[in-house]
Design an enzyme around this catalytic site. Structure first.
Site, mmCIF file in Angstrom:
data_model
loop_
_atom_site.group_PDB
_atom_site.id
_atom_site.type_symbol
_atom_site.label_atom_id
_atom_site.label_comp_id
_atom_site.label_asym_id
_atom_site.label_seq_id
_atom_site.Cartn_x
_atom_site.Cartn_y
_atom_site.Cartn_z
ATOM 1 N N TYR A 1 0.833 -1.203 0.000
ATOM 2 C CA TYR A 1 0.000 0.000 0.000
ATOM 3 C C TYR A 1 0.870 1.256 0.000
ATOM 4 O O TYR A 1 0.615 2.212 -0.746
ATOM 5 C CB TYR A 1 -0.916 -0.011 1.213
ATOM 6 C CG TYR A 1 -1.685 1.272 1.437
ATOM 7 C CD1 TYR A 1 -2.793 1.584 0.666
ATOM 8 C CD2 TYR A 1 -1.298 2.165 2.437
ATOM 9 C CE1 TYR A 1 -3.503 2.760 0.874
ATOM 10 C CE2 TYR A 1 -2.002 3.332 2.666
ATOM 11 C CZ TYR A 1 -3.100 3.626 1.878
ATOM 12 O OH TYR A 1 -3.798 4.806 2.089
ATOM 13 N N LYS B 1 1.052 4.559 -2.593
ATOM 14 C CA LYS B 1 0.870 5.946 -2.179
ATOM 15 C C LYS B 1 2.121 6.786 -2.439
ATOM 16 O O LYS B 1 2.025 7.995 -2.690
ATOM 17 C CB LYS B 1 0.466 6.000 -0.701
ATOM 18 C CG LYS B 1 -0.980 5.592 -0.462
ATOM 19 C CD LYS B 1 -1.954 6.497 -1.204
ATOM 20 C CE LYS B 1 -3.388 6.238 -0.835
ATOM 21 N NZ LYS B 1 -4.338 7.169 -1.506
#
Length: 235
Positions: free
Chosen positions: A143, A147
């Site tokens: 993740y 980002k």
């Protein structure tokens, strides 16, 4: 960029931070709020206009740009988060899925709506990022990479769109109390507080906003020796 009188498109607006953005926009006097969601029936907030929008679907993104040709502010909020590290089983598939939504999704939407914003004097794009853009932990390794890519996208879009007068704001934040973080035992900030800070920064002409104290601490630690990003974020 003032919210009063603006016309917004918010992706992932049916819940969590997206829903908080929609509520706050209405309270600040937005002229219109398009609430994008894969299932528009899941948008139940009075006063918004639901639209079918899967940010991974080229045709739906193009249709949204045609349907919402009066937009002056785009909020790239839609995102997914799957726990796990790079070397875990399914790590590559997880990376592809999260990059598709968290990086290519905002890229698709920004490409489609850049001409719309230009037609209305420039407007603004607000990208919802994360403190995980800067630090990493085994739980959110993949993740975080998605980002980090979205942060780089935000910085690149700012340069690409400066000539047409489009303000590009990156919103970094830690854990926010939404469905996405359910089950994570960490201090969390309310989505309403994060959204208020984001809109205040947007209206002040900022290009970056830190949504909570954790993110402010991490930002300061990026220039430390050794850099905070060299440590496991659990430490």
């Amino acid at each position: 960029m003032k919210i009063h009188g603006a016309t917004l498109l918010i992706t992932g607006a049916n819940r969590g931070i997206g829903l908080a953005f929609a509520r706050e926009a209405l309270s600040r006097g937005a002229r219109k709020v398009y609430a994008g969601a894969r299932d528009p029936a899941s948008v139940t907030l009075p006063g918004v206009e639901p639209i079918a929008l899967d940010v991974n679907d080229d045709a739906q993104v193009a249709a949204a740009a045609r349907q919402c040709a009066d937009v002056t502010l785009v909020i790239n909020n839609a995102g997914i988060a799957s726990p796990g590290g790079f070397l875990a089983d399914g790590g590559i598939a997880s990376a592809r899925a999260q990059m598709e939504t968290n990086f290519f999704g905002p890229l698709r939407v920004s490409q489609a709506f850049a001409p719309v914003l230009a037609a209305h004097g420039g407007g603004a794009i607000l990208n919802v990022l994360s403190v995980a853009s800067w630090i990493n932990s085994p739980m959110l390794s993949v993740y975080g990479a998605s980002k980090s890519a979205a942060w780089a996208l935000t910085n690149g879009l700012r340069n690409d769109l400066r000539a047409q007068g489009t303000q590009v704001l990156g919103l970094h934040m830690g854990f926010v109390d939404t469905d996405l973080t359910r089950g994570i035992d960490m201090p969390k900030t309310s989505p309403d507080e994060v959204v208020r800070r984001a809109f205040d920064a947007l209206e002040a002409g900022a290009e970056e906003v830190l949504g909570d104290e954790l993110t402010q601490q991490v930002k300061r630690g990026l220039s430390a020796e050794p850099g905070i990003y060299l440590r496991d974020a659990r430490g």
